[in-house]
Design a protein around this motif. Structure first.
Motif, mmCIF file in Angstrom:
data_model
loop_
_atom_site.group_PDB
_atom_site.id
_atom_site.type_symbol
_atom_site.label_atom_id
_atom_site.label_comp_id
_atom_site.label_asym_id
_atom_site.label_seq_id
_atom_site.Cartn_x
_atom_site.Cartn_y
_atom_site.Cartn_z
ATOM 1 N N ILE A 92 -82.768 -29.305 12.044
ATOM 2 C CA ILE A 92 -82.183 -30.346 12.888
ATOM 3 C C ILE A 92 -80.923 -29.829 13.547
ATOM 4 O O ILE A 92 -80.594 -30.190 14.675
ATOM 5 C CB ILE A 92 -81.878 -31.602 12.053
ATOM 6 C CG1 ILE A 92 -83.170 -32.159 11.452
ATOM 7 C CG2 ILE A 92 -81.181 -32.668 12.881
ATOM 8 C CD1 ILE A 92 -82.958 -33.322 10.513
ATOM 9 N N GLU A 93 -80.208 -28.959 12.831
ATOM 10 C CA GLU A 93 -78.967 -28.424 13.372
ATOM 11 C C GLU A 93 -79.231 -27.413 14.476
ATOM 12 O O GLU A 93 -78.353 -27.125 15.276
ATOM 13 C CB GLU A 93 -78.151 -27.761 12.254
ATOM 14 C CG GLU A 93 -77.811 -28.689 11.102
ATOM 15 C CD GLU A 93 -76.863 -29.797 11.518
ATOM 16 O OE1 GLU A 93 -76.133 -29.610 12.513
ATOM 17 O OE2 GLU A 93 -76.862 -30.849 10.863
ATOM 18 N N THR A 94 -80.400 -26.821 14.505
ATOM 19 C CA THR A 94 -80.719 -25.846 15.556
ATOM 20 C C THR A 94 -81.959 -26.306 16.299
ATOM 21 O O THR A 94 -81.883 -27.017 17.264
ATOM 22 C CB THR A 94 -80.910 -24.445 14.936
ATOM 23 O OG1 THR A 94 -81.736 -24.553 13.774
ATOM 24 C CG2 THR A 94 -79.577 -23.825 14.564
ATOM 25 N N PHE A 95 -83.143 -25.919 15.833
ATOM 26 C CA PHE A 95 -84.392 -26.374 16.437
ATOM 27 C C PHE A 95 -85.487 -26.370 15.382
ATOM 28 O O PHE A 95 -85.397 -25.646 14.393
ATOM 29 C CB PHE A 95 -84.821 -25.449 17.594
ATOM 30 C CG PHE A 95 -84.061 -25.642 18.863
ATOM 31 C CD1 PHE A 95 -83.330 -24.606 19.404
ATOM 32 C CD2 PHE A 95 -84.059 -26.863 19.524
ATOM 33 C CE1 PHE A 95 -82.628 -24.766 20.576
ATOM 34 C CE2 PHE A 95 -83.363 -27.032 20.696
ATOM 35 C CZ PHE A 95 -82.632 -25.970 21.223
ATOM 36 N N LEU B 20 -76.459 -18.605 13.263
ATOM 37 C CA LEU B 20 -77.610 -19.119 14.006
ATOM 38 C C LEU B 20 -77.198 -19.742 15.340
ATOM 39 O O LEU B 20 -76.157 -20.391 15.422
ATOM 40 C CB LEU B 20 -78.335 -20.196 13.194
ATOM 41 C CG LEU B 20 -78.942 -19.827 11.848
ATOM 42 C CD1 LEU B 20 -79.471 -21.078 11.172
ATOM 43 C CD2 LEU B 20 -80.048 -18.813 12.006
ATOM 44 N N PHE B 21 -78.026 -19.532 16.352
ATOM 45 C CA PHE B 21 -77.873 -20.317 17.580
ATOM 46 C C PHE B 21 -79.248 -20.578 18.181
ATOM 47 O O PHE B 21 -80.197 -19.816 17.980
ATOM 48 C CB PHE B 21 -76.948 -19.634 18.602
ATOM 49 C CG PHE B 21 -77.422 -18.300 19.123
ATOM 50 C CD1 PHE B 21 -78.299 -18.222 20.199
ATOM 51 C CD2 PHE B 21 -76.959 -17.120 18.558
ATOM 52 C CE1 PHE B 21 -78.707 -17.000 20.702
ATOM 53 C CE2 PHE B 21 -77.367 -15.890 19.048
ATOM 54 C CZ PHE B 21 -78.242 -15.823 20.118
ATOM 55 N N VAL C 172 -84.892 -20.062 17.842
ATOM 56 C CA VAL C 172 -83.668 -19.884 17.055
ATOM 57 C C VAL C 172 -83.439 -18.398 16.826
ATOM 58 O O VAL C 172 -84.359 -17.670 16.457
ATOM 59 C CB VAL C 172 -83.757 -20.620 15.702
ATOM 60 C CG1 VAL C 172 -82.616 -20.202 14.781
ATOM 61 C CG2 VAL C 172 -83.702 -22.125 15.922
ATOM 62 N N VAL C 173 -82.202 -17.960 17.064
ATOM 63 C CA VAL C 173 -81.822 -16.570 16.821
ATOM 64 C C VAL C 173 -80.913 -16.533 15.602
ATOM 65 O O VAL C 173 -79.948 -17.312 15.504
ATOM 66 C CB VAL C 173 -81.098 -15.967 18.033
ATOM 67 C CG1 VAL C 173 -80.595 -14.557 17.715
ATOM 68 C CG2 VAL C 173 -82.030 -15.938 19.238
ATOM 69 N N LEU D 290 -73.846 -22.088 15.692
ATOM 70 C CA LEU D 290 -73.069 -22.206 16.925
ATOM 71 C C LEU D 290 -73.254 -23.620 17.461
ATOM 72 O O LEU D 290 -74.342 -24.006 17.871
ATOM 73 C CB LEU D 290 -73.544 -21.177 17.957
ATOM 74 C CG LEU D 290 -72.802 -21.204 19.291
ATOM 75 C CD1 LEU D 290 -71.309 -20.970 19.097
ATOM 76 C CD2 LEU D 290 -73.373 -20.158 20.243
ATOM 77 N N ARG D 291 -72.178 -24.396 17.444
ATOM 78 C CA ARG D 291 -72.263 -25.789 17.860
ATOM 79 C C ARG D 291 -71.152 -26.132 18.836
ATOM 80 O O ARG D 291 -70.075 -25.529 18.803
ATOM 81 C CB ARG D 291 -72.161 -26.729 16.652
ATOM 82 C CG ARG D 291 -73.345 -26.658 15.727
ATOM 83 C CD ARG D 291 -73.261 -27.714 14.658
ATOM 84 N NE ARG D 291 -73.311 -29.052 15.226
ATOM 85 C CZ ARG D 291 -73.262 -30.162 14.502
ATOM 86 N NH1 ARG D 291 -73.140 -30.083 13.186
ATOM 87 N NH2 ARG D 291 -73.327 -31.344 15.074
ATOM 88 N N CYS D 292 -71.448 -27.108 19.684
ATOM 89 C CA CYS D 292 -70.436 -27.655 20.579
ATOM 90 C C CYS D 292 -69.727 -28.785 19.838
ATOM 91 O O CYS D 292 -70.366 -29.734 19.383
ATOM 92 C CB CYS D 292 -71.069 -28.177 21.869
ATOM 93 S SG CYS D 292 -69.880 -28.921 22.998
#
Length: 313
Positions: free
Chosen positions: A48-51, A72-73, A95-96, A153-155
């Motif tokens: 959920i935090e990424t994809f 992760l991003f 996701v990377v 990596l989050r905004c």
């Protein structure tokens, strides 16, 4: 005496009619059916935090990211795929995962076809940061006491604040690319001899690419005039504009090579080893009957800064 008499008289008064009434029987509330909630598996909400690409399995025992420090991003990439008998262009979530002892970068690249030049700026200018992911089993612990192994990596910009941003600022978020600088690998820009030209001509700008090793400026300009992309009276001004862009690109290449050389010289042996051992993993969506099959379009390419992943899953 009078006061005492009054007090006594008050005590001997009969109880009010309301107090003599029998209490009403309370109506029993209907019992609701008990609700049952399935316990969440540890790391289950990581996607959920990424994809939703099944990244959580890689962190479990036997997975490629098990007991490793990971950054992760998420990103998307448009691919032409078959879905329900039709050929469609679909933005595939990816996701990377970067395995590294320290954050791979504290900067963001901003670039697009419409922008004349790219920008490399600190993440914090775009309200972005590497935020620790706390697994479910540790949610009750204090964050500062945990040695988190997963960062995302989050905004950090509040969603409500995004509605009030100016259009130019909002567009920057659309063109953000996770940035990475590998000092031991010569950047493509350092080797490139091409410059992007956006010449502000009338009635419309001239968009083209000029290679200072392969193209001859006089012939290049004449060809644009023949194709009616440029007017004859703008020829000299256009040529000077291209020369200036070439000088800027050459200077940028020299500065980039010098910065890379200096960074390596000042780097500790421990940091050098960390860069050499850094690994990139790229995760595609797990197969699902409700999603297109992406097995034939998987690519190791991440972006122009990170280059290619070491492993695609």
């Amino acid at each position: 005496m009078k006061k005492g008499t009054k007090r006594k008289a008050t005590q001997n008064q009969p109880k009010s009619s309301q107090e003599n009434k029998k209490p009403r029987a309370k109506r029993a509330k209907p019992q609701s059916e008990p609700e049952y909630f399935e316990d969440k598996r540890n790391l289950e909400d990581l996607w959920i935090e990424t994809f939703p690409v099944g990244t959580e399995n890689a962190f479990e025992e036997g997975g490629v990211l098990y007991e490793k420090k990971v950054y992760l991003f998420g990103c998307t990439e448009p691919q032409l795929v078959m879905f329900k008998g039709e050929s469609k262009v679909v933005c595939i979530p990816v996701v990377v995962a970067v395995v590294s002892p320290f954050p791979p970068s504290d900067k963001i690249g901003i670039n697009s076809v419409q922008r004349e030049a790219e920008e490399i700026i600190p993440m914090k200018q775009m309200k972005m940061d590497w935020v620790p992911y706390i697994p479910l089993e540790n949610r009750d612990s204090q964050v500062d006491r945990l040695k988190s192994q997963i960062f995302i990596l989050r905004c950090t910009q509040r969603r409500s604040a995004l509605k009030h941003l100016k259009l130019d600022r909002l567009k920057k978020f659309e063109y953000c690319l996770p940035y990475f600088y590998q000092p031991f690998k010569e950047d493509e820009l350092e080797q490139s001899t091409e410059v992007q030209i956006i010449y502000p001509a009338e009635p419309k700008p001239v968009f083209c690419e000029f290679d200072w090793e392969l193209d001859e400026l006089e012939e290049f300009t004449d060809r644009l005039i023949q194709e009616e992309e440029l007017s004859e009276d703008q020829k000299d001004a256009f040529k000077e504009f291209v020369r200036e862009k070439v000088r800027e690109a050459r200077r940028a290449n020299r500065e980039a090579r010098e910065a890379r050389r200096k960074a390596i010289e000042e780097m500790s042996e421990e940091t050098k080893a960390a860069f050499e051992q850094m690994r990139f993993y790229k995760f595609y969506p797990v197969p699902s009957p409700d999603a297109p099959d992406v097995s034939n379009v998987k690519s190791p390419f991440i972006n122009r800064y990170y280059g290619k992943a070491h492993e695609v899953l």
